[in-house]
Design a protein around this motif. Structure first.
Motif, PDB file in Angstrom:
ATOM      1  N   LYS A  41      27.296  43.110  35.888  1.00 34.60           N
ATOM      2  CA  LYS A  41      27.161  41.806  35.451  1.00 34.60           C
ATOM      3  C   LYS A  41      27.726  40.839  36.700  1.00 34.60           C
ATOM      4  O   LYS A  41      28.668  41.095  37.250  1.00 34.60           O
ATOM      5  N   GLY A  42      26.868  39.851  37.022  1.00 32.20           N
ATOM      6  CA  GLY A  42      27.340  38.949  37.940  1.00 32.20           C
ATOM      7  C   GLY A  42      26.770  39.403  39.504  1.00 32.20           C
ATOM      8  O   GLY A  42      26.571  38.848  40.452  1.00 32.20           O
ATOM      9  N   PHE A  43      26.130  40.616  39.481  1.00 38.85           N
ATOM     10  CA  PHE A  43      25.345  41.305  40.470  1.00 38.85           C
ATOM     11  C   PHE A  43      23.665  41.304  40.295  1.00 38.85           C
ATOM     12  O   PHE A  43      23.675  41.845  39.472  1.00 38.85           O
TER      13      PHE A  43
ATOM     14  N   ILE B  12      33.719  36.935  39.149  1.00 40.09           N
ATOM     15  CA  ILE B  12      33.581  38.197  40.236  1.00 40.09           C
ATOM     16  C   ILE B  12      31.917  38.324  40.189  1.00 40.09           C
ATOM     17  O   ILE B  12      31.352  38.733  38.948  1.00 40.09           O
ATOM     18  N   THR B  13      31.455  37.740  41.281  1.00 37.99           N
ATOM     19  CA  THR B  13      29.863  37.824  41.373  1.00 37.99           C
ATOM     20  C   THR B  13      29.641  38.468  42.864  1.00 37.99           C
ATOM     21  O   THR B  13      30.369  38.097  43.599  1.00 37.99           O
ATOM     22  N   GLU B  14      28.381  38.325  42.985  1.00 34.07           N
ATOM     23  CA  GLU B  14      27.860  38.602  44.558  1.00 34.07           C
ATOM     24  C   GLU B  14      28.436  37.574  45.417  1.00 34.07           C
ATOM     25  O   GLU B  14      28.991  37.818  46.433  1.00 34.07           O
ATOM     26  N   MET B  17      32.308  37.444  45.851  1.00 31.33           N
ATOM     27  CA  MET B  17      32.952  38.701  46.571  1.00 31.33           C
ATOM     28  C   MET B  17      32.611  38.476  48.199  1.00 31.33           C
ATOM     29  O   MET B  17      33.232  38.779  48.890  1.00 31.33           O
ATOM     30  N   GLU B  21      34.913  38.517  51.092  1.00 29.92           N
ATOM     31  CA  GLU B  21      35.085  39.224  52.662  1.00 29.92           C
ATOM     32  C   GLU B  21      34.999  38.437  53.603  1.00 29.92           C
ATOM     33  O   GLU B  21      35.590  38.655  54.477  1.00 29.92           O
TER      34      GLU B  21
END
Lengths: 428, 94
Positions: A41-43, B12-14, B17, B21
């Motif tokens: 989830k989230g990606f 927390i997601t793409e 993140m 980074e």
């Protein structure tokens, strides 16, 4: 780090140390492989980072794939750099519990290698000379086959029905004075002695004359296919209409001409031609026998130990070949075996023997070639390529693209070695 | 307010993140009533790090229809916390 121990029975144990970096490489390879299918989830699908993946599913879930990958790479590498002549699939031994991230590990691979061959006698072996003379008898038999093959059925006007003649007749069968189904026919054609009818029937017909009517008394056999007739006595009323006999043509120049063979018009010529053909066939068979003898003796005299795995590998190859062949006839293996009258165990045992024999022949020939320094010259290799090109009707370059030069070299060396063996036979 | 009441959970997601980074920025869902100073103190206290800057976004609730029912996406406040170069928060393992 690679360590190699020789084991008995033509096997080696290769101990390979996988470094931390190599394992890490394996892990990232494994992750790349599954990345596109992971959903967190989230990606978006395929956008998960390795760290996120490890947090969610644990790095252990990558181990299987990573270990396989690493072993494959390091094993192949080890075999090539250490020049191990492997001939079968390796048996890998690895303690999975010792595998951990950021650490290397060590595994062992046990694998069958090409055995070392200690050659025995292979020169000056005594071989009893085979007769390569074609006998007068054989020619006569061959020609008799030819005339029999061209025999014609000729109407017989008088005399009695004899074995081998063809009879055309009506019949009607009765069991307990009642006609039964399938027991009646008209103008039926039957060759006497062919055994098509129930036992005794044809025998009783022999000796009948044209137009004669006769009652044939027979008993249906116990294993007859029709339930209601099994083991019953039956009477067949038979009427003979025609008799024909096989007339074998006489061996004359006219007959020879009718065969329409180019350049052969007289009996003498036919005899000479048959003789030449038989001679050729016999010479070829004898030649093969000599080769078989030479190679077999040489391999009998040599000592070497083949690993079971090596034979099994070859057996499986032969098995695959057989399955392919069967497929060409549209059969699966089981049906194929049924036709050839073997059960699976027999077939496998046979293949094992074949595999063992062909492997040992190859090993011995190879060893002899090495010892006698038999090599293929460039000319010979090229000649072979040209031969193949004409055989398959392809261009020279095309053939070279499909067949490796090494394979051709090997073939040439094999042939030369066999020639060498045959030349060095002591034929008496 | 307690630090643990202010910081609700990490986001927390793409995208978040990527921020970690590239810019050492960490995203949290925080209590609507907290201000930037409180968020800064809470993060420093909870994770034992040095915070340089805090940016806050208030998301407006969007209409979401589930079948017949009219509903809303939750209203929430996101805080993007920039940490000093040598600071790190382990729960965003990356």
């Amino acid at each position: 780090m690679v360590k190699i121990d020789k084991l008995s029975g033509s096997k080696v144990r290769i101990e390979i140390e996988v470094t931390k970096e190599q394992f890490e490489h394996g892990l990232s390879h494994a992750f790349e492989g599954i990345k596109d299918e992971v959903e967190i989830k989230g990606f978006r699908k395929g956008k998960v980072t390795r760290a996120m993946y490890e947090q969610h599913f644990g790095v252990e879930s990558l181990y299987d794939e990573a270990i396989n990958h690493v072993i494959q790479e390091t094993y192949v590498d080890a075999v090539i750099t250490e020049k191990v002549d492997v001939v079968a699939q390796p048996k890998i031994d690895l303690d999975v519990t010792k595998v951990a991230k950021n650490k290397g590990f060590t595994y062992t691979a046990e694998v069958a290698v090409k055995p070392e061959v200690t050659l025995g006698d292979y020169k000056g072996l005594t071989f009893e000379k085979l007769s390569d003379e074609v006998k007068e008898d054989d020619v006569a038999k061959e020609i008799a086959k030819l005339t029999a093959g061209n025999a014609e059925l000729v109407l017989k006007e008088e005399g009695t029905l004899e074995n081998g003649d063809t009879a055309i007749f009506d019949f009607e069968g009765f069991v307990d004075n009642e006609p039964f189904e399938g027991g009646k026919a008209e103008n039926y054609e039957l060759v006497m002695g062919s055994g098509q009818f129930i036992p005794g029937f044809e025998d009783q017909m022999v000796g009948m004359t044209l137009g004669e009517e006769k009652d044939v008394n027979v008993k249906f056999p116990e294993d007859y296919h029709a339930e209601n007739l099994k083991g019953k006595d039956a009477v067949f009323k038979v009427k003979l209409h025609e008799m024909k006999f096989q007339e074998t043509p006489e061996l004359t120049d006219d007959f020879v001409k009718s065969l329409d063979k180019e350049g052969i018009e007289t009996v003498e010529a036919l005899k000479a031609d048959t003789l030449a053909k038989l001679q050729e066939a016999l010479t070829q068979t004898n030649k093969n026998k000599v080769i078989d003898f030479a190679v077999e003796e040489a391999s009998k005299n040599a000592t070497f130990e083949m690993a079971e795995e090596m034979i099994l590998e070859e057996k499986n190859r032969l098995m695959d070949n057989t399955i392919q062949q069967a497929k060409q006839y549209g059969l699966d293996l089981d049906t194929y075996l049924m036709y050839s009258g073997m059960n699976k165990e027999q077939f496998e045992a046979q293949l094992m023997l074949d595999a063992k024999r062909s492997l040992s022949y190859n090993l011995v020939i190879e060893a002899i070639a090495l010892k006698e320094e038999i090599k293929a010259t460039e000319d010979e290799v090229n000649a072979k390529f040209e031969e193949l090109a004409t055989q398959y009707n392809m261009g020279l370059e095309q053939i070279k693209g499909q067949v490796s030069t090494e394979a051709i070299e090997q073939e040439v060396v094999f042939k030369k070695t066999i020639d060498f063996l045959v030349e060095n036979l002591n034929i008496q | 307010m307690l630090a643990s009441e202010i910081i609700k959970r990490p986001i927390i997601t793409e995208k978040s993140m990527l921020l970690v980074e590239e810019q050492n920025k960490y995203t949290f869902s925080v209590d609507k009533r907290a201000n930037k100073v409180q968020i800064k103190k809470a993060v420093e206290e909870l994770f034992n790090v040095k915070v340089v800057k805090v940016n806050v976004i208030n998301t407006t609730p969007k209409k979401k229809r589930v079948g017949q029912h009219q509903g809303f996406k939750p209203e929430l406040t996101k805080a993007i916390v920039t940490l000093a170069k040598d600071s790190k928060i382990e729960i965003f393992a990356a």
